[in-house]
Design a protein around this motif. Structure first.
Motif, PDB file in Angstrom:
ATOM      1  N   LYS A  73       0.710  -1.279   0.045  1.00 34.87           N
ATOM      2  CA  LYS A  73       0.058   0.103  -0.265  1.00 34.87           C
ATOM      3  C   LYS A  73       1.015   1.188  -0.114  1.00 34.87           C
ATOM      4  O   LYS A  73       0.309   2.426  -0.122  1.00 34.87           O
ATOM      5  CB  LYS A  73      -0.951   0.152   1.472  1.00 34.87           C
ATOM      6  CG  LYS A  73      -2.112  -1.087   1.439  1.00 34.87           C
ATOM      7  CD  LYS A  73      -3.314  -0.611   0.758  1.00 34.87           C
ATOM      8  CE  LYS A  73      -4.168  -1.813   0.531  1.00 34.87           C
ATOM      9  NZ  LYS A  73      -4.472  -2.506  -0.513  1.00 34.87           N
ATOM     10  N   THR A  74       2.208   0.996   0.255  1.00 35.11           N
ATOM     11  CA  THR A  74       2.999   2.401   0.297  1.00 35.11           C
ATOM     12  C   THR A  74       3.659   2.525  -1.100  1.00 35.11           C
ATOM     13  O   THR A  74       3.662   1.672  -1.726  1.00 35.11           O
ATOM     14  CB  THR A  74       4.260   2.213   1.353  1.00 35.11           C
ATOM     15  OG1 THR A  74       4.918   0.698   0.922  1.00 35.11           O
ATOM     16  CG2 THR A  74       3.815   2.033   2.705  1.00 35.11           C
ATOM     17  N   LYS A  75       4.128   3.742  -1.058  1.00 33.28           N
ATOM     18  CA  LYS A  75       4.688   4.305  -2.209  1.00 33.28           C
ATOM     19  C   LYS A  75       5.759   3.071  -2.885  1.00 33.28           C
ATOM     20  O   LYS A  75       6.608   2.622  -2.282  1.00 33.28           O
ATOM     21  CB  LYS A  75       5.591   5.590  -2.425  1.00 33.28           C
ATOM     22  CG  LYS A  75       6.162   6.133  -3.501  1.00 33.28           C
ATOM     23  CD  LYS A  75       6.766   7.514  -3.162  1.00 33.28           C
ATOM     24  CE  LYS A  75       7.702   7.938  -4.364  1.00 33.28           C
ATOM     25  NZ  LYS A  75       8.199   9.264  -4.080  1.00 33.28           N
ATOM     26  N   ASN A  98      -0.309   3.497  -5.781  1.00 36.51           N
ATOM     27  CA  ASN A  98       0.905   3.869  -5.313  1.00 36.51           C
ATOM     28  C   ASN A  98       1.962   3.688  -6.172  1.00 36.51           C
ATOM     29  O   ASN A  98       3.219   3.925  -5.553  1.00 36.51           O
ATOM     30  CB  ASN A  98       0.908   3.271  -3.800  1.00 36.51           C
ATOM     31  CG  ASN A  98       0.853   1.558  -4.081  1.00 36.51           C
ATOM     32  OD1 ASN A  98       0.052   1.283  -4.978  1.00 36.51           O
ATOM     33  ND2 ASN A  98       1.225   0.816  -3.080  1.00 36.51           N
TER      34      ASN A  98
END
Ligand SMILES: C[S@@+](CC[C@H](N)C(=O)[O-])C[C@H]1O[C@@H](n2cnc3c(N)ncnc32)[C@H](O)[C@@H]1O
Length: 178
Positions: A73-75, A98
């Motif tokens: 879910k993070t960059k 993302n």
């Protein structure tokens, strides 16, 4: 009979020039192969993808490759090593919000037209050699190479450069013919 051997480095350079010429000239014709400008073979799943609807099989390959990257879910900085017209990058950008996508190719035609297709999206294509890029070490979370490392004979340098670019724990997925 006297034979003359050609040094491997000359052969490799000639091969590279012909490959770049080929992609500069022939890329446009791939629109016939794929509306999305996928420049690879597809992924066939009986009763799910249809060999007579090529783009569904071609984009299924993008699905199979990107899902193996375990994008969370993070960059996520993704590099496509030998990206063609950026079809896999566009697929990843569409399905994973993302993702920031970079692609490298040796074809100036693909850089120009591929970047037009990426306009307004979080991705860019650069004219760089995947065996020796200008990116910083440990700067990507994900890397893909779809039917591109075959052009360098799946050379150790291609894998070494991919490994240099990936952060520790980063993932690399290759789909190719051997
Ligand atoms: C068959 S196309 C595949 C393109 C893309 N991966 C796809 O699946 O649509 C092969 C690509 O590899 C690129 N390529 C081959 N050798 C390369 C190299 N040394 N550095 C960067 N790109 C390279 C070509 O320019 C071309 O974009």
């Amino acid at each position: 009979m006297k034979t003359q051997s050609i040094p491997y480095s000359d052969f490799a350079e000639q091969n590279r020039i012909e490959m770049v010429d080929f992609y500069n000239e022939a890329t446009e014709d791939y629109e016939f192969w794929s509306n999305d400008y996928n420049m690879h073979f597809g992924y066939f799943i009986p009763f799910k993808t249809n060999p007579f609807k090529r783009d569904s099989m071609l984009n299924e390959m993008n699905n199979q490759v990107t899902k193996r990257l375990n994008i969370g879910k993070t960059k996520n900085r993704l590099i496509d090593l030998g990206c063609g017209m950026g079809a896999t990058m566009r697929y990843a950008l569409k399905h994973y919000k993302n993702v920031v996508a970079y692609g490298v190719t040796l074809s100036y035609f693909q850089v120009k037209k591929g970047n037009e297709l990426l306009e307004g999206k979080n991705g860019i294509i650069l004219k760089e050699n995947y065996n020796n890029t200008s990116f910083q070490s440990d700067s990507f979370d994900s890397a893909v190479a779809i039917e591109s490392f075959c052009h360098s004979g799946h050379n150790f340098n291609s894998l070494k450069e991919m490994h240099r670019l990936l952060k520790p724990g980063g993932r690399f997925v290759m789909a190719d013919a051997f």
